[in-house]
Design a protein around this motif. Structure first.
Motif, PDB file in Angstrom:
ATOM      1  N   ASN A 261      14.815 -30.260  63.840  1.00 55.50           N
ATOM      2  CA  ASN A 261      15.072 -28.962  64.253  1.00 55.50           C
ATOM      3  C   ASN A 261      16.586 -28.618  63.243  1.00 55.50           C
ATOM      4  O   ASN A 261      17.066 -27.230  63.622  1.00 55.50           O
ATOM      5  CB  ASN A 261      15.306 -28.220  65.601  1.00 55.50           C
TER       6      ASN A 261
ATOM      7  N   GLN B  12      19.452 -18.184  57.949  1.00 62.35           N
ATOM      8  CA  GLN B  12      18.292 -17.145  57.331  1.00 62.35           C
ATOM      9  C   GLN B  12      18.388 -17.148  55.787  1.00 62.35           C
ATOM     10  O   GLN B  12      19.389 -17.583  55.289  1.00 62.35           O
ATOM     11  CB  GLN B  12      18.758 -15.769  57.847  1.00 62.35           C
TER      12      GLN B  12
ATOM     13  N   SER C  17      16.960 -22.799  63.151  1.00 60.98           N
ATOM     14  CA  SER C  17      16.827 -21.399  63.550  1.00 60.98           C
ATOM     15  C   SER C  17      17.919 -20.552  63.399  1.00 60.98           C
ATOM     16  O   SER C  17      17.852 -19.435  63.472  1.00 60.98           O
ATOM     17  CB  SER C  17      16.304 -21.584  65.032  1.00 60.98           C
ATOM     18  N   ASP C  18      18.946 -21.208  63.225  1.00 68.33           N
ATOM     19  CA  ASP C  18      20.431 -20.255  62.896  1.00 68.33           C
ATOM     20  C   ASP C  18      20.736 -19.998  61.644  1.00 68.33           C
ATOM     21  O   ASP C  18      21.644 -19.522  61.423  1.00 68.33           O
ATOM     22  CB  ASP C  18      21.579 -21.047  63.752  1.00 68.33           C
TER      23      ASP C  18
END
Length: 215
Positions: free
Chosen positions: A76, A96, A93-94
């Motif tokens: 992750n 983009q 997930s942090d």
């Protein structure tokens, strides 16, 4: 790394260290192409770690919207390199795949400016076209008005000419009648004079013959 504030944790649990060492010993499998650019999510200011698990120690933070270079991903977490060249691990997930608002704002402003200029150009072009069409309509209307006025004037002249022609024809008819009457009177006079001459001459001839017999 200027944008990373380093700090140390006073206490780290032993299981977390063991898990971190095991994780770091495993081969890293890149799930995304290395070298791709990523940006820290605008919605947060995230902590970064020294390894690809929650058990690794925190080594600082990355500013929201900051651009980093993706090196590899494991689980992750993703390993990234900042502008200073330091490499850290951050939760995938942090990240983009689009630039942050701070970086996109000038681009958006420039796009808005370009679109505004294009709209102004289109608006000016349409105004010019509409003005040209209006001028064309005005000139055609003026020409139509002029032609209608000329047609009205010609109709008036035609009506006057027809009236004058009828008057001339009536006058000519009267003159023809007068000339005919003159011819008739003149002819009658000549005929009457001839008749008188025809009557008088024989009478004179008979009178002369009688006078001749007396001598």
């Amino acid at each position: 790394m200027q944008s990373i504030r380093r700090f140390s944790l006073q206490r780290v649990a032993l299981p977390a260290l063991v898990a971190g060492l095991l994780a770091s010993a495993l081969p890293a499998h890149a799930e995304e192409a290395p070298g791709d650019e990523r940006w820290v999510s605008d919605s947060l200011s995230t902590y970064v770690r020294s390894g690809p698990t929650d058990g690794h120690r925190l080594v600082g933070t990355l500013k929201s919207g900051q651009k980093v270079k993706l090196i590899t991903t494991q689980g992750n977490y993703s390993q990234v390199r900042g502008e200073s060249g330091d490499t850290v691990w951050i939760a995938s997930s942090d990240l983009q795949q689009v630039p942050g608002q701070a970086e996109r704002l000038p681009q958006l402003s420039e796009q808005v400016t370009q679109l505004s200029e294009q709209l102004k150009t289109i608006d000016d072009s349409w105004k010019t076209r509409v003005q040209g069409m209006q001028e064309t309509l005005d000139s055609r209307k003026a020409l139509i008005d002029e032609l209608e006025a000329r047609s009205k004037a010609l109709n008036g002249e035609l009506s006057d000419a027809q009236s004058e022609l009828r008057a001339t024809q009536a006058k000519l008819g009267d003159e023809n009648k007068q000339v005919l009457m003159r011819y008739l009177v003149y002819g009658g006079g000549i005929a009457g004079a001839g008749l008188l001459v025809g009557l008088i001459l024989p009478a004179l001839s008979r009178g002369r013959k009688r006078n001749d017999r007396w001598f």
